[in-house]
Every structure is written in C-alpha cells, then in structure tokens.
Scaffold this motif. Structure first.
Motif, mmCIF file in Angstrom:
data_model
loop_
_atom_site.group_PDB
_atom_site.id
_atom_site.type_symbol
_atom_site.label_atom_id
_atom_site.label_comp_id
_atom_site.label_asym_id
_atom_site.label_seq_id
_atom_site.Cartn_x
_atom_site.Cartn_y
_atom_site.Cartn_z
ATOM 1 N N LEU A 18 111.739 6.069 28.279
ATOM 2 C CA LEU A 18 112.125 7.643 27.810
ATOM 3 C C LEU A 18 111.049 8.253 27.784
ATOM 4 O O LEU A 18 110.955 9.490 28.179
ATOM 5 C CB LEU A 18 113.127 7.861 26.983
ATOM 6 C CG LEU A 18 114.669 6.930 27.063
ATOM 7 C CD1 LEU A 18 115.064 6.961 26.063
ATOM 8 C CD2 LEU A 18 115.489 8.056 27.660
ATOM 9 N N ASP A 19 109.728 7.994 26.703
ATOM 10 C CA ASP A 19 108.889 8.661 26.519
ATOM 11 C C ASP A 19 108.091 8.782 27.812
ATOM 12 O O ASP A 19 106.852 9.750 28.119
ATOM 13 C CB ASP A 19 107.701 7.156 25.726
ATOM 14 C CG ASP A 19 108.580 7.668 23.727
ATOM 15 O OD1 ASP A 19 109.848 8.357 24.039
ATOM 16 O OD2 ASP A 19 108.148 6.820 23.536
ATOM 17 N N ALA A 20 108.002 8.395 28.228
ATOM 18 C CA ALA A 20 107.108 8.211 29.770
ATOM 19 C C ALA A 20 107.386 9.355 30.787
ATOM 20 O O ALA A 20 107.384 9.357 31.847
ATOM 21 C CB ALA A 20 107.279 7.118 30.949
ATOM 22 N N ALA A 58 116.781 3.575 17.246
ATOM 23 C CA ALA A 58 116.478 4.052 15.743
ATOM 24 C C ALA A 58 115.548 2.930 15.683
ATOM 25 O O ALA A 58 115.015 3.889 14.161
ATOM 26 C CB ALA A 58 116.991 5.606 15.764
ATOM 27 N N ARG A 59 116.114 2.029 15.588
ATOM 28 C CA ARG A 59 115.670 0.633 14.040
ATOM 29 C C ARG A 59 114.648 -0.209 15.339
ATOM 30 O O ARG A 59 114.312 0.058 16.195
ATOM 31 C CB ARG A 59 117.288 -0.504 14.559
ATOM 32 C CG ARG A 59 118.028 0.859 13.557
ATOM 33 C CD ARG A 59 118.813 -1.175 13.387
ATOM 34 N NE ARG A 59 120.087 -0.412 12.903
ATOM 35 C CZ ARG A 59 121.377 -0.994 12.310
ATOM 36 N NH1 ARG A 59 120.912 -2.348 12.345
ATOM 37 N NH2 ARG A 59 122.540 -0.277 11.989
ATOM 38 N N THR A 67 113.283 4.166 12.681
ATOM 39 C CA THR A 67 112.092 4.086 12.324
ATOM 40 C C THR A 67 111.264 4.799 13.564
ATOM 41 O O THR A 67 110.332 5.281 13.771
ATOM 42 C CB THR A 67 111.868 3.029 13.474
ATOM 43 O OG1 THR A 67 112.291 1.998 11.404
ATOM 44 C CG2 THR A 67 110.299 2.533 13.109
ATOM 45 N N PHE A 68 112.159 5.101 14.097
ATOM 46 C CA PHE A 68 112.025 5.812 16.002
ATOM 47 C C PHE A 68 112.753 7.003 15.891
ATOM 48 O O PHE A 68 113.880 7.029 15.677
ATOM 49 C CB PHE A 68 112.040 5.079 17.011
ATOM 50 C CG PHE A 68 110.920 3.856 17.683
ATOM 51 C CD1 PHE A 68 110.090 3.723 17.225
ATOM 52 C CD2 PHE A 68 111.659 2.370 17.115
ATOM 53 C CE1 PHE A 68 109.270 3.213 17.563
ATOM 54 C CE2 PHE A 68 110.787 1.488 16.655
ATOM 55 C CZ PHE A 68 109.218 1.669 16.914
ATOM 56 N N ASP A 69 112.269 8.449 16.219
ATOM 57 C CA ASP A 69 113.070 9.417 17.406
ATOM 58 C C ASP A 69 113.889 8.966 17.992
ATOM 59 O O ASP A 69 112.440 8.727 19.311
ATOM 60 C CB ASP A 69 111.921 10.176 16.839
ATOM 61 C CG ASP A 69 111.457 10.936 15.329
ATOM 62 O OD1 ASP A 69 113.031 10.566 14.426
ATOM 63 O OD2 ASP A 69 111.184 11.399 14.943
#
Length: 209
Positions: A18-20, A58-59, A67-69
């Motif tokens: 998703l970040d990519a 998010a974990r 921990t993560f958005d």
C-alpha cells in the motif's frame, strides 16, 4: 494469506504494498482466520473486513496497537469461498500474487493444481498466465513431500521465499526481522520498498550500536 503461522509477515507485506501505491486484492483463507485469531486476538469477519483489517495492520509485530497508520483505499477484499471472484479468472488484471505466509497444505494444493478455494484457484490462474507468484513458506522442518512440492512450484515458475530472517541488516527489534522477510518477498515481486538495510559488502555493518 494461508493458515500458516506468521501473520506479522503478511501485515508487513500488505503495508509495504500500500505504501508503494499498489492496489491489493486480498484473500484470507479460512485457516488463516484461525491463525490470525490465535496470534492477534482479532476475528476477521467478511462483513467487517475493513475494521478488522485496519486494526490488524495498525499493530506492530510485537502486538502493540496503533503502531502504524494505515490507509485501506487500495485494498479490495474477496471471500476465500467466492470462486466467481475477479482473481479467479485469467482475464482479471493483476501483476502477480504473493502468498504470505504459505502453509504446507497451501503449497501442496497449489503444486497439485487444486482449486478448493479462491486462494488456490488464483494461484493456478497466476501460474497459467505466467505471472509472478511468490510463495513465502513458513514451516520447519520440511519433509520430503513438501520439498518435492516446492520444487514443482519452482519448475512451474513460482519463486519460493522461505520465511527465514537474516541478521546482517542490523536487526534490533522483532519488527526488523519481520520486515526483512517481507522485504525479500517484495524484492521477488519487483516492488520497491525500504523495509530493510541492504548488504553493501562491508563486514560488520550489521553490528548493533
């Protein structure tokens, strides 16, 4: 996702995809729901998949929430029992498929060309269309039968990536070890990421501190 232990690997791969900027068609097998419940306490439900997926992604690998958005805008979810789903057809547009983690049962089913659920059917489609298939097998020890299945997958064009963390990248946290495996999966799929520090040919570069 198949039912092998290793849900943090799948979470790390999903977040990095998703970040990519990749669009993800997500299939969660029935067995993997049990593993996810056991390893995280999260019940993955078809009717509430977005809420459950968001809570899971998010974990961190240590189970710490928030921990993560996470932005799920690039995810399309398909039920494992839906054999009429888009990914079940070779005409459905896809770059490839990542099975993370891959159980030995999943490996056997794909190697034998079975289509008992959408995960196996999509893997068969991926192979017949000559698309990238990455299988992150998570089991030890491996018996001869599974090894033969893995060789069959390699012969069919799949890339087998054992979920085996390395330590030269200077890991100091469980998330670092998880991210290394996730990064190697993405390397095999040709997806850019920054999940781990690559080897630069300098001895001692992975030493902590």
């Amino acid at each position: 996702m198949s039912g092998a232990s290793g849900t943090p690997y799948a979470a790390a791969v999903l977040r990095a995809l998703l970040d990519a900027g990749e669009t993800v068609d997500l299939v969660v097998s029935r067995a993997s729901r049990l593993t996810l419940l056991d390893e995280t306490g999260i019940s993955f439900r078809d009717a509430h998949w977005q809420d459950d997926l968001r809570e899971w992604l998010a974990r961190g690998a240590d189970g710490k929430p928030g921990t993560f958005d996470v932005d799920l805008g690039g995810v399309r979810y398909w039920s494992a029992g839906d054999l009429a789903a888009g990914p079940s057809s070779g005409s459905y547009p896809a770059k490839g498929m990542l099975i993370v983690p891959a159980s030995t049962a999943c490996v056997a089913g794909v190697a034998l060309g079975l289509s008992k659920d959408l995960l196996q059917r999509t893997a068969s489609v991926t192979l017949k269309e000559r698309r990238t298939l990455v299988v992150a097998v998570r089991e030890t020890p491996l018996n001869g039968q599974t090894l033969r299945h893995l060789v069959a997958l390699d012969d069919a064009g799949a890339t087998v990536v054992p979920a085996s963390p390395a330590f030269y990248a200077g890991a100091t946290h469980i998330q670092d070890l998880v991210d290394f495996v996730a990064g190697r999966v993405l390397d095999a799929a040709g997806v850019e990421h920054g999940l781990y520090r690559r080897w630069r040919g300098e001895l001692g570069s992975g030493a902590a501190g």
